[in-house]
Design a protein around this motif. Sequence first.
Motif, PDB file in Angstrom:
ATOM      1  N   SER A 191       1.275   8.217  -3.812  1.00  0.00           N
ATOM      2  CA  SER A 191       0.844   7.022  -4.534  1.00  0.00           C
ATOM      3  C   SER A 191       1.914   5.946  -4.427  1.00  0.00           C
ATOM      4  O   SER A 191       3.109   6.215  -4.515  1.00  0.00           O
ATOM      5  CB  SER A 191       0.605   7.373  -6.004  1.00  0.00           C
ATOM      6  OG  SER A 191       0.180   6.243  -6.723  1.00  0.00           O
ATOM      7  N   VAL A 209       1.666   2.919   1.606  1.00  0.00           N
ATOM      8  CA  VAL A 209       0.592   2.666   2.567  1.00  0.00           C
ATOM      9  C   VAL A 209       1.034   3.113   3.943  1.00  0.00           C
ATOM     10  O   VAL A 209       2.225   3.121   4.252  1.00  0.00           O
ATOM     11  CB  VAL A 209       0.182   1.171   2.613  1.00  0.00           C
ATOM     12  CG1 VAL A 209      -0.371   0.718   1.279  1.00  0.00           C
ATOM     13  CG2 VAL A 209       1.326   0.284   3.063  1.00  0.00           C
ATOM     14  N   ARG A 268      -5.202   3.668   0.898  1.00  0.00           N
ATOM     15  CA  ARG A 268      -3.790   3.581   1.274  1.00  0.00           C
ATOM     16  C   ARG A 268      -3.574   3.419   2.771  1.00  0.00           C
ATOM     17  O   ARG A 268      -2.439   3.432   3.239  1.00  0.00           O
ATOM     18  CB  ARG A 268      -3.048   4.827   0.769  1.00  0.00           C
ATOM     19  CG  ARG A 268      -3.019   4.940  -0.747  1.00  0.00           C
ATOM     20  CD  ARG A 268      -2.346   6.209  -1.211  1.00  0.00           C
ATOM     21  NE  ARG A 268      -2.566   6.389  -2.650  1.00  0.00           N
ATOM     22  CZ  ARG A 268      -2.422   7.526  -3.306  1.00  0.00           C
ATOM     23  NH1 ARG A 268      -2.043   8.614  -2.634  1.00  0.00           N
ATOM     24  NH2 ARG A 268      -2.648   7.603  -4.599  1.00  0.00           N
ATOM     25  N   LEU A 273      -4.213  -0.798  -4.628  1.00  0.00           N
ATOM     26  CA  LEU A 273      -2.861  -0.674  -4.094  1.00  0.00           C
ATOM     27  C   LEU A 273      -1.837  -1.292  -5.042  1.00  0.00           C
ATOM     28  O   LEU A 273      -0.762  -0.719  -5.272  1.00  0.00           O
ATOM     29  CB  LEU A 273      -2.781  -1.332  -2.716  1.00  0.00           C
ATOM     30  CG  LEU A 273      -3.512  -0.594  -1.584  1.00  0.00           C
ATOM     31  CD1 LEU A 273      -3.490  -1.431  -0.310  1.00  0.00           C
ATOM     32  CD2 LEU A 273      -2.893   0.771  -1.334  1.00  0.00           C
TER      33      LEU A 273
END
Length: 292
Positions: free
Chosen positions: A218, A221, A257, A279
Amino acid sequence: MPCLNPIADPVDAQHHRAIAAAIRHLVENWQDQPPLEDLAAVAGISPFHFQRLFTRWAGISPKRFVQFLTLDNAKRLLAENHSVLDVALDVGLSGPSRLHDLFVACEAMTPGEYKALGGGLTIHWGLHPTPFGPSLVATTDRGICWLSFAEDPDGRDALNELREAWPAARLVEDADATRPAAARAFRWDGAESEPLRLLIKGTNFQIKVWEALMRIPSGVVVSYEDVARAIGRPTAMRAVGAAIGRNPVCVLIPCHRVIQKSGVIHNYRYGVPRKRALLAWEQGRAETEEAA
């Protein structure tokens, strides 16, 4: 058609609608740097209460949230985390809270079950308010099998998609049964000891891609090239993109992501604005955890 009832706790639902309205405004107008007063007006609450509500939910202020919506931020994340997926696959993820694979575990259907298209399976579903708009969540005895955002106010588009995905299953409307899963999906703080279970149905290639997505931490990206390389198919970027687009459990299998190598955020099944918001939310929470 069944009656779709998105109402759970009225206060929670009201807060979700307020945050969702503010997020839409932020994503659409981030270049104008909307002041707090404007955001509070969009949310329909006082500036003081809006600031507290937003910060409690996102972990950061609305102003900081806007900073996470920019192209420059996406480029920076790609540059900083270019090898994160390789590392995750090579050594496993071992941190406490930001690591997605500790939060979600999946089970793939057998080839026979896949061929049966859900025959003999009972699926409970419910529509729930979230800060990103209404979400349809579907669960089985073996785990969550569906999570999507609804564009229709009554959620009928999402329900039709669920029916198409599991045509032979028995669908039962039961928001009480799916509410705990919905709450954990959108309020995760890493504190739960038991991971959420997913039951996913797809081709071997699709499942391989989805499992790779779940190893992206988390707040991070990666590019489509990163995912293709991670599953041992470095030239299969188009097929990887197609598999990502078929993800049946959004957010928990975090297809949001994955972005272009240039940093451009595009091609999200539920709209680019929602992808940007997801995001930014995750990056804000990750920043808060790192500062703790």
